[in-house]
Design a protein around this motif. Structure first.
Motif, mmCIF file in Angstrom:
data_model
loop_
_atom_site.group_PDB
_atom_site.id
_atom_site.type_symbol
_atom_site.label_atom_id
_atom_site.label_comp_id
_atom_site.label_asym_id
_atom_site.label_seq_id
_atom_site.Cartn_x
_atom_site.Cartn_y
_atom_site.Cartn_z
ATOM 1 N N ALA A 44 0.868 -1.217 0.006
ATOM 2 C CA ALA A 44 0.051 -0.044 -0.089
ATOM 3 C C ALA A 44 0.857 1.430 0.027
ATOM 4 O O ALA A 44 0.472 2.253 0.782
ATOM 5 C CB ALA A 44 -0.820 0.006 1.149
ATOM 6 N N CYS A 45 1.837 1.342 -0.742
ATOM 7 C CA CYS A 45 2.708 2.634 -0.879
ATOM 8 C C CYS A 45 2.082 3.530 -1.489
ATOM 9 O O CYS A 45 1.553 3.490 -2.756
ATOM 10 C CB CYS A 45 3.984 2.181 -1.588
ATOM 11 N N SER A 46 2.286 4.837 -1.239
ATOM 12 C CA SER A 46 1.519 5.799 -1.794
ATOM 13 C C SER A 46 2.509 6.915 -2.009
ATOM 14 O O SER A 46 2.268 8.112 -2.505
ATOM 15 C CB SER A 46 0.427 6.622 -0.705
ATOM 16 N N ASP A 47 3.878 6.780 -1.573
ATOM 17 C CA ASP A 47 4.844 7.788 -1.910
ATOM 18 C C ASP A 47 5.551 7.260 -3.030
ATOM 19 O O ASP A 47 5.138 6.487 -3.964
ATOM 20 C CB ASP A 47 5.571 7.974 -0.696
ATOM 21 N N SER A 48 6.960 7.578 -3.308
ATOM 22 C CA SER A 48 7.781 7.405 -4.268
ATOM 23 C C SER A 48 8.694 5.808 -3.974
ATOM 24 O O SER A 48 9.571 5.673 -4.847
ATOM 25 C CB SER A 48 8.660 8.318 -4.696
ATOM 26 N N THR A 49 8.042 5.049 -3.042
ATOM 27 C CA THR A 49 9.035 3.884 -2.790
ATOM 28 C C THR A 49 9.022 2.913 -4.196
ATOM 29 O O THR A 49 10.073 2.518 -4.273
ATOM 30 C CB THR A 49 8.329 3.203 -1.700
ATOM 31 N N THR A 50 8.083 2.922 -4.598
ATOM 32 C CA THR A 50 7.849 1.930 -5.989
ATOM 33 C C THR A 50 8.794 2.312 -6.998
ATOM 34 O O THR A 50 9.605 1.506 -7.421
ATOM 35 C CB THR A 50 6.333 1.695 -6.461
ATOM 36 N N ASP A 51 8.685 3.580 -7.218
ATOM 37 C CA ASP A 51 9.731 4.094 -8.241
ATOM 38 C C ASP A 51 10.871 3.915 -7.826
ATOM 39 O O ASP A 51 11.909 3.606 -8.903
ATOM 40 C CB ASP A 51 9.370 5.493 -8.513
ATOM 41 N N ILE A 52 11.331 4.024 -6.658
ATOM 42 C CA ILE A 52 13.051 3.839 -6.304
ATOM 43 C C ILE A 52 13.132 2.438 -6.470
ATOM 44 O O ILE A 52 14.321 1.941 -6.916
ATOM 45 C CB ILE A 52 13.074 4.347 -4.750
ATOM 46 N N VAL A 53 12.488 1.356 -5.878
ATOM 47 C CA VAL A 53 12.575 0.134 -6.052
ATOM 48 C C VAL A 53 13.016 -0.352 -7.686
ATOM 49 O O VAL A 53 13.730 -1.106 -7.638
ATOM 50 C CB VAL A 53 11.537 -0.584 -5.462
ATOM 51 N N THR A 54 12.089 0.368 -8.402
ATOM 52 C CA THR A 54 12.422 -0.154 -9.833
ATOM 53 C C THR A 54 13.680 0.188 -10.300
ATOM 54 O O THR A 54 14.157 -0.186 -11.369
ATOM 55 C CB THR A 54 11.178 0.627 -10.682
ATOM 56 N N ARG A 55 14.592 1.030 -9.645
ATOM 57 C CA ARG A 55 15.730 1.400 -10.467
ATOM 58 C C ARG A 55 16.729 0.435 -9.816
ATOM 59 O O ARG A 55 18.204 0.624 -10.276
ATOM 60 C CB ARG A 55 16.329 2.951 -9.665
ATOM 61 N N PHE A 56 16.463 -0.516 -8.946
ATOM 62 C CA PHE A 56 17.603 -1.704 -8.546
ATOM 63 C C PHE A 56 17.150 -2.876 -9.100
ATOM 64 O O PHE A 56 16.149 -3.252 -9.735
ATOM 65 C CB PHE A 56 17.270 -1.994 -6.839
ATOM 66 N N PRO A 57 18.514 -3.820 -9.185
ATOM 67 C CA PRO A 57 18.079 -5.023 -9.894
ATOM 68 C C PRO A 57 17.555 -6.156 -8.732
ATOM 69 O O PRO A 57 17.989 -7.184 -8.289
ATOM 70 C CB PRO A 57 19.565 -5.484 -10.272
ATOM 71 N N VAL A 58 16.167 -5.769 -8.215
ATOM 72 C CA VAL A 58 15.728 -6.561 -7.449
ATOM 73 C C VAL A 58 14.209 -6.864 -7.804
ATOM 74 O O VAL A 58 13.612 -6.317 -8.724
ATOM 75 C CB VAL A 58 15.490 -5.971 -5.921
ATOM 76 N N GLY A 59 13.541 -7.789 -7.178
ATOM 77 C CA GLY A 59 12.191 -8.188 -7.426
ATOM 78 C C GLY A 59 11.283 -7.370 -6.732
ATOM 79 O O GLY A 59 11.783 -6.799 -5.683
ATOM 80 N N ALA A 60 9.849 -7.312 -7.255
ATOM 81 C CA ALA A 60 9.168 -6.654 -6.242
ATOM 82 C C ALA A 60 7.473 -7.087 -6.825
ATOM 83 O O ALA A 60 7.128 -7.533 -7.709
ATOM 84 C CB ALA A 60 9.139 -5.098 -6.689
ATOM 85 N N ILE A 61 6.681 -7.454 -5.463
ATOM 86 C CA ILE A 61 5.540 -7.787 -5.658
ATOM 87 C C ILE A 61 4.780 -6.376 -4.948
ATOM 88 O O ILE A 61 5.132 -6.121 -3.862
ATOM 89 C CB ILE A 61 5.064 -8.952 -5.217
ATOM 90 N N SER A 62 3.448 -6.458 -5.151
ATOM 91 C CA SER A 62 2.584 -5.506 -4.495
ATOM 92 C C SER A 62 1.484 -6.048 -3.774
ATOM 93 O O SER A 62 0.716 -6.798 -4.414
ATOM 94 C CB SER A 62 2.142 -4.359 -5.520
ATOM 95 N N VAL A 63 1.103 -5.693 -2.700
ATOM 96 C CA VAL A 63 -0.095 -5.944 -1.793
ATOM 97 C C VAL A 63 -0.590 -4.949 -1.255
ATOM 98 O O VAL A 63 -0.002 -3.613 -1.490
ATOM 99 C CB VAL A 63 0.368 -6.940 -0.602
ATOM 100 N N SER A 64 -1.783 -4.989 -0.850
ATOM 101 C CA SER A 64 -2.553 -3.868 -0.117
ATOM 102 C C SER A 64 -3.255 -4.154 0.959
ATOM 103 O O SER A 64 -4.446 -4.293 1.182
ATOM 104 C CB SER A 64 -3.310 -2.947 -1.276
ATOM 105 N N VAL A 65 -2.322 -4.442 2.022
ATOM 106 C CA VAL A 65 -2.992 -5.212 3.038
ATOM 107 C C VAL A 65 -2.640 -4.391 4.745
ATOM 108 O O VAL A 65 -3.295 -4.397 5.562
ATOM 109 C CB VAL A 65 -2.570 -6.547 3.209
ATOM 110 N N ARG A 66 -1.679 -3.587 4.507
ATOM 111 C CA ARG A 66 -1.324 -2.818 5.685
ATOM 112 C C ARG A 66 -0.939 -3.824 6.797
ATOM 113 O O ARG A 66 -1.426 -3.507 8.022
ATOM 114 C CB ARG A 66 -2.074 -1.829 6.174
ATOM 115 N N ASN A 67 -0.166 -4.727 6.433
ATOM 116 C CA ASN A 67 -0.204 -5.916 7.656
ATOM 117 C C ASN A 67 1.135 -6.528 7.327
ATOM 118 O O ASN A 67 1.445 -7.158 6.377
ATOM 119 C CB ASN A 67 -1.242 -6.918 7.291
#
Length: 226
Positions: A44-67
């Motif tokens: 549930a990221c609403s800031d620029s965290t997602t954009d920053i993560v995409t600049r790195f050679p890492v995987g990412a998945i999204s959830v919206s649970v705040r848990n």
């Protein structure tokens, strides 16, 4: 393969340094070239965290649970499906040491519970110095401690699956997991060898996490000063 799971909720200020450190740990020569995958679970990221993560050679998945329990579990399942034999967990406001993964595996245990350190207490203003002293005097940073931190935790995949993984808890999901592993006789290493530095921020992401514990300590200190 070794998996590193990092849950993140609005961590634009700290996630880049976290990922630099995690990637460095994955390249440690003691791992003898074994593949390491870093996965950020964007919750549930609403800031620029997602954009920053995409600049790195890492995987990412999204959830919206705040848990955080559900976020860690989602990351673990993703990497287990990709063949991870060891799951290493940290937090997006934390920097792991270069030999962090190596030291976890060196313990030759089913579960490794590490300690945390703090290098910046400035958010606490006039309480920064007394809080730092309180932490230094009361926190056991040595082998044989009994701390459990999601920011410094490792578990082998077989043991993790044996207890069903993380419970869907907003806080203390790490404690619940380790207690479940202890209940089935898993070998736990209470080690200070895997090192991490975490933030001493005032705004807690988990209701009863490390920041909340520091807040309680500050409350006690402020009452003492009155």
């Amino acid at each position: 393969m070794i998996g590193i799971i990092i849950p993140a909720h609005d961590e634009e200020q700290l996630v880049a340094s976290c990922l630099h450190a995690a990637l460095s740990a994955g390249r440690h020569k003691g791992l003898c070239g074994e593949a390491v995958e870093v996965l950020v679970v964007l919750d549930a990221c609403s800031d620029s965290t997602t954009d920053i993560v995409t600049r790195f050679p890492v995987g990412a998945i999204s959830v919206s649970v705040r848990n955080v329990g559900m976020a860690r579990a989602a990351g673990a399942e993703y990497l287990l499906a990709r063949g991870a034999r060891w799951l290493a967990f940290t937090d997006a406001d934390t920097r792991v040491a270069e030999d962090w993964l190596f030291q976890q595996l060196e313990q030759q245990a089913d579960v490794v519970c590490g300690t945390v350190a703090v290098d910046d207490w400035s958010e606490y203003c006039r309480f920064a110095e007394p809080l730092q002293k309180h932490f230094r005097d009361t926190y056991e940073d040595a082998d044989g401690h009994r701390h459990i931190h999601g920011a410094n935790l490792g578990v082998c995949s077989l043991a993790y699956r044996a207890v069903g993984g993380f419970a869907p808890l907003e806080s203390s999901e790490d404690v619940a997991l380790v207690n479940a592993l202890l209940a089935v006789g898993a070998k736990v290493a209470w080690s200070a060898a895997p090192r991490v530095v975490t933030s001493a921020r005032r705004m807690a992401r988990a209701p009863a996490g490390f920041a909340a514990a520091l807040g309680i300590a500050v409350g006690t200190l402020s009452q003492t000063a009155m």
